[in-house]
Design a protein around this motif. Structure first.
Motif, PDB file in Angstrom:
ATOM      1  N   SER A 122      51.104  14.845 -28.644  1.00  0.00           N
ATOM      2  CA  SER A 122      50.920  15.611 -29.944  1.00  0.00           C
ATOM      3  C   SER A 122      52.219  16.061 -30.179  1.00  0.00           C
ATOM      4  O   SER A 122      52.359  16.085 -31.373  1.00  0.00           O
ATOM      5  N   SER A 123      53.060  16.380 -29.554  1.00  0.00           N
ATOM      6  CA  SER A 123      54.187  17.216 -29.823  1.00  0.00           C
ATOM      7  C   SER A 123      55.148  16.105 -30.534  1.00  0.00           C
ATOM      8  O   SER A 123      55.762  16.393 -31.620  1.00  0.00           O
ATOM      9  N   ILE A 124      55.242  14.758 -30.032  1.00  0.00           N
ATOM     10  CA  ILE A 124      56.089  13.938 -30.670  1.00  0.00           C
ATOM     11  C   ILE A 124      55.357  13.139 -31.832  1.00  0.00           C
ATOM     12  O   ILE A 124      56.183  13.289 -32.980  1.00  0.00           O
ATOM     13  N   VAL A 125      54.348  13.094 -31.975  1.00  0.00           N
ATOM     14  CA  VAL A 125      53.497  12.479 -33.133  1.00  0.00           C
ATOM     15  C   VAL A 125      53.433  13.525 -34.360  1.00  0.00           C
ATOM     16  O   VAL A 125      53.640  12.982 -35.577  1.00  0.00           O
ATOM     17  N   ILE A 126      53.370  14.623 -33.927  1.00  0.00           N
ATOM     18  CA  ILE A 126      53.176  15.549 -35.124  1.00  0.00           C
ATOM     19  C   ILE A 126      54.807  15.908 -35.826  1.00  0.00           C
ATOM     20  O   ILE A 126      54.746  15.914 -36.847  1.00  0.00           O
ATOM     21  N   ALA A 127      55.653  15.736 -34.718  1.00  0.00           N
ATOM     22  CA  ALA A 127      57.108  15.960 -35.368  1.00  0.00           C
ATOM     23  C   ALA A 127      57.501  14.725 -36.177  1.00  0.00           C
ATOM     24  O   ALA A 127      58.279  14.815 -37.274  1.00  0.00           O
ATOM     25  N   LYS A 159      51.159   7.290 -37.151  1.00  0.00           N
ATOM     26  CA  LYS A 159      50.067   8.100 -37.963  1.00  0.00           C
ATOM     27  C   LYS A 159      48.995   8.716 -36.902  1.00  0.00           C
ATOM     28  O   LYS A 159      49.147   8.296 -35.707  1.00  0.00           O
ATOM     29  N   PHE A 160      48.398   9.871 -37.248  1.00  0.00           N
ATOM     30  CA  PHE A 160      47.501  10.500 -36.577  1.00  0.00           C
ATOM     31  C   PHE A 160      46.412   9.479 -36.057  1.00  0.00           C
ATOM     32  O   PHE A 160      45.764   9.571 -35.039  1.00  0.00           O
ATOM     33  N   GLN A 178      55.542  15.143 -39.641  1.00  0.00           N
ATOM     34  CA  GLN A 178      56.129  16.086 -40.389  1.00  0.00           C
ATOM     35  C   GLN A 178      57.544  15.736 -40.916  1.00  0.00           C
ATOM     36  O   GLN A 178      58.079  16.565 -41.765  1.00  0.00           O
ATOM     37  N   GLY A 179      58.096  14.891 -40.077  1.00  0.00           N
ATOM     38  CA  GLY A 179      59.658  14.496 -40.458  1.00  0.00           C
ATOM     39  C   GLY A 179      60.700  15.573 -39.799  1.00  0.00           C
ATOM     40  O   GLY A 179      61.772  15.272 -40.213  1.00  0.00           O
TER      41      GLY A 179
END
Length: 267
Positions: free
Chosen positions: A92-97, A177-178, A100-101
């Protein structure tokens, strides 16, 4: 020349302890800030599993591998909760970053690939260990389950959190993507954890399925924790230790390589 020499010395001769600690602290603060979701939620889910199985099956289920079914089930639920939370923390930490760019804010500081992997894994390991400790306290105080081999249990919990934390890094680097991340979770991580002997002994499976299960590293993680908690297992803990060490080494090395090359990370 002097700049290149300094960079080479920092890379090979020094460790950016401050940067690595800061990344690890950030990862820990992430899940602690929403502890009702990241810590309390999984504990409630594990408790509901125990309650549902206890009510649905009851004492009529009989012993499994010589112990009551609930005693057999509890270590598997502990390990399943640990690995799912370690995976969720890093992924979650990496994919959210990435979505969000702002992943560049992590990649730009003077952190080597090994330091990035260590920092992210520290957060996943911390979350997994907190969940494991909470469930272990419940097992001991409420269910009356002791620790047959506590060192073995600790070793496999640490290996499980590290392995799945690294797998979470790989999945997050690959996903852009999520919905891609959700697909990896639903079609790879969940089957690996549920079809690994958490709720049953693999002795109940047909020989062909037993052979397939032995190729699943998560089976050895759950089996190893079960041995550490109640002293029984489907396979040798030494075999499980070797498989888990090898599998963890492979996924951690892949994490390092992808961070080193910037695979699917550079904007």
């Amino acid at each position: 020349m002097e700049i290149n020499a300094a960079m080479g010395q920092r890379r090979f001769g020094r460790v950016n302890w401050l940067g690595m600690y800061t990344l690890a602290e950030r990862e820990a603060r992430r899940f602690l800030a929403v502890w009702t979701q990241t810590l309390l939620g999984p504990l409630v889910t594990a408790g509901l599993f125990l309650a549902v199985f206890s009510l649905a099956i009851g004492p009529g289920r009989g012993d499994v591998m010589g112990v009551p079914f609930m005693t057999f089930l509890a270590p598997g639920l502990l390990m399943m909760t640990v690995i799912q939370n370690a995976f969720a923390n890093t992924s979650s930490s990496i994919v959210i970053a990435k979505v969000q760019g702002n992943i560049v804010d992590t990649l730009m500081p003077p952190l080597s690939a090994g330091e990035l992997v260590t920092g992210y894994l520290a957060g996943g390991l911390a979350r997994g260990m907190i969940v494991a400790l909470a469930i272990a306290v419940v097992m001991i105080t409420v269910l009356g389950i002791g620790m047959a081999h506590p060192v073995w249990a600790l070793v496999f919990v640490v290996l499980g959190a590290t392995f799945m934390g690294a797998l979470g890094i790989i999945a997050a680097i690959f996903a852009n993507k999520f919905d891609q991340m959700a697909a990896i979770t639903n079609f790879i991580v969940v089957p690996l954890s549920f079809l690994s002997g958490t709720f049953y002994s693999i002795e109940a499976l047909p020989p062909s399925l037993q052979a397939i299960t032995h190729w699943n590293p998560v089976f050895y993680l759950i089996d190893g924790v079960r041995y550490g908690v109640i002293g029984v297992s489907d396979s040798s803990p030494w075999l499980g230790l070797g498989v888990c060490l090898a599998a963890t080494g492979v996924v951690v090395s892949l994490c390092w390589y992808w961070f080193r090359t910037g695979y699917r990370m550079k904007p």
